[in-house]
Motif scaffolding. Structure first.
Motif, mmCIF file in Angstrom:
data_model
loop_
_atom_site.group_PDB
_atom_site.id
_atom_site.type_symbol
_atom_site.label_atom_id
_atom_site.label_comp_id
_atom_site.label_asym_id
_atom_site.label_seq_id
_atom_site.Cartn_x
_atom_site.Cartn_y
_atom_site.Cartn_z
ATOM 1 N N UNK A 276 0.849 -1.200 0.000
ATOM 2 C CA UNK A 276 0.000 0.000 0.000
ATOM 3 C C UNK A 276 0.881 1.246 0.000
ATOM 4 N N UNK A 277 0.584 2.172 -0.853
ATOM 5 C CA UNK A 277 1.363 3.407 -0.929
ATOM 6 C C UNK A 277 1.327 4.149 0.400
ATOM 7 N N UNK B 201 8.059 13.406 -12.797
ATOM 8 C CA UNK B 201 6.937 12.663 -12.208
ATOM 9 C C UNK B 201 5.816 12.502 -13.230
ATOM 10 N N UNK B 202 5.492 13.580 -13.948
ATOM 11 C CA UNK B 202 4.428 13.528 -14.958
ATOM 12 C C UNK B 202 4.801 12.586 -16.095
ATOM 13 N N UNK B 203 6.080 12.584 -16.457
ATOM 14 C CA UNK B 203 6.537 11.697 -17.528
ATOM 15 C C UNK B 203 6.362 10.242 -17.112
ATOM 16 N N UNK B 204 6.721 9.928 -15.855
ATOM 17 C CA UNK B 204 6.594 8.553 -15.371
ATOM 18 C C UNK B 204 5.134 8.146 -15.182
ATOM 19 N N UNK B 205 4.295 9.118 -14.858
ATOM 20 C CA UNK B 205 2.871 8.810 -14.632
ATOM 21 C C UNK B 205 2.218 8.281 -15.901
ATOM 22 N N UNK B 206 2.771 8.650 -17.045
ATOM 23 C CA UNK B 206 2.220 8.186 -18.316
ATOM 24 C C UNK B 206 2.714 6.794 -18.683
ATOM 25 N N UNK B 207 3.656 6.252 -17.874
ATOM 26 C CA UNK B 207 4.188 4.914 -18.126
ATOM 27 C C UNK B 207 3.206 3.868 -17.624
ATOM 28 N N UNK C 224 2.925 7.223 -9.115
ATOM 29 C CA UNK C 224 1.827 6.315 -8.767
ATOM 30 C C UNK C 224 0.727 7.060 -8.014
ATOM 31 N N UNK C 225 1.110 7.963 -7.116
ATOM 32 C CA UNK C 225 0.121 8.770 -6.400
ATOM 33 C C UNK C 225 -0.649 9.669 -7.364
ATOM 34 N N UNK C 226 0.078 10.240 -8.324
ATOM 35 C CA UNK C 226 -0.559 11.135 -9.291
ATOM 36 C C UNK C 226 -1.590 10.388 -10.125
ATOM 37 N N UNK C 227 -1.336 9.125 -10.409
ATOM 38 C CA UNK C 227 -2.277 8.324 -11.193
ATOM 39 C C UNK C 227 -3.443 7.815 -10.344
ATOM 40 N N UNK C 228 -3.316 7.973 -9.032
ATOM 41 C CA UNK C 228 -4.374 7.488 -8.169
ATOM 42 C C UNK C 228 -4.223 6.037 -7.760
#
Length: 322
Positions: A11-12, A31-37, A62-66
């Motif tokens: 769990x995060x 972070x935004x670049x990785x969120x698209x991975x 991962x947090x940014x993606x929810x």
């Protein structure tokens, strides 16, 4: 040590920010670049504290993606080792550490591992040994207070090598023709050091380098006394001769000053005498692929000087006492 078990989903919310070597924190753009991975590689977490060692950008992504969980590999070890691993991981992949980040990390590692050599810390931080040496000098642990440092190969080497050179000179004095490996083994020095000590003794020079003799003085009178005592035991009483002082006296001697060949001798020797501090500064100018050739040339010159010295000594012995 790294847990070699398969990554686990954690769990995060159970993870804590790590002791990152990044002075400015995470980069929002990265972070935004990785969120698209689609699939984020596992992050590395210190099991004892649940702090992230490597992967803060991935955790933020991962947090940014929810996401509620993230893949984790665990590390078993203390916090100093965890920070070292964090630095090492961040210089090998992902968003590179800045020069300021790596220099700050080197400073911290010096505090945690003052016995490590400059090269070992340089390898861990992606810096040059010279830069690490400068950072060490600015740190609160002076190099001359250390008895030895651990190199990249794990071997401990003395900061002040004068003691080993003195031991080697004693071994050589007892058996001048002993094999270099035997001398090195008996004195606890490298074969290269044993070779250099023997060459210096044969040339009538001090077995201890000038820089080491200066360090010995800084370390205390007992070490300096040992250096001087060994010089006399090996018969090396003129090893500290300073050409500048000899030249000053020679140039005032009428037998030299007013003789054409005397003045020519002074000019000639001026171009052929070299002080240890001078070659220490010049040795880096020799390209590695010329090292062997120049070393042979230096050895040839040393041999010529030795013959010159022996001839002078023979002439001095033949002179009638006044």
């Amino acid at each position: 040590m790294l847990d070699k078990a398969a990554p686990v989903s954690m769990p995060i919310s159970s993870l804590l920010p790590g002791d990152s070597p990044r002075l400015a924190g995470e980069s929002p753009q990265h972070v935004e670049l990785l969120a698209a991975t689609q699939d984020l590689p596992p992050i590395l977490v210190h099991r004892g504290t649940m702090r992230v060692i490597d992967g803060m950008h991935r955790l933020q992504a991962a947090k940014l993606r929810g996401d509620e969980t993230i893949s984790v590999n665990f590390f078993e070890g203390d916090e100093k080792e965890a920070f070292l691993l964090s630095v090492n991981a961040n210089i090998k992949h992902g968003l590179p550490l800045s020069l300021a980040d790596r220099e700050a990390a080197a400073g911290r590692i010096l505090v945690s591992y003052p016995q490590w050599s400059d090269r070992a810390i340089a390898a861990a931080t992606g810096l040059s040994p010279t830069t690490v040496g400068a950072i060490r000098q600015r740190s609160f642990v002076p190099a001359q207070r250390e008895s030895g440092r651990v190199g990249r190969d794990g071997r401990v080497r003395p900061v002040d090598g004068s003691a080993g050179r003195l031991r080697a000179s004693e071994v050589i004095a007892m058996n001048p023709d002993a094999p270099l490996r035997a001398i090195a083994r008996e004195a606890g020095v490298s074969v290269g050091t044993a070779r250099d000590v023997r060459q210096r003794l044969r040339a009538g020079r001090d077995p201890v380098l000038t820089s080491q003799r200066d360090t010995a003085k800084e370390r205390g009178p007992s070490v300096d006394a040992a250096v001087e005592s060994q010089r006399h035991r090996t018969g090396n009483t003129v090893a500290g001769t300073d050409w500048r002082s000899v030249r000053s006296s020679l140039s005032r001697d009428p037998a030299v000053r007013y003789a054409e060949n005397g003045r020519a001798f002074l000019r000639w020797v001026d171009g052929h005498v070299i002080e240890p501090v001078e070659w220490c500064e010049l040795i880096d100018a020799v390209p590695p692929h010329w090292s062997n050739s120049v070393a042979e040339l230096a050895r040839s010159c040393a041999g010529a000087w030795l013959e010159f010295a022996q001839e002078l000594e023979q002439r001095a012995r033949k002179q009638p006492e006044s």
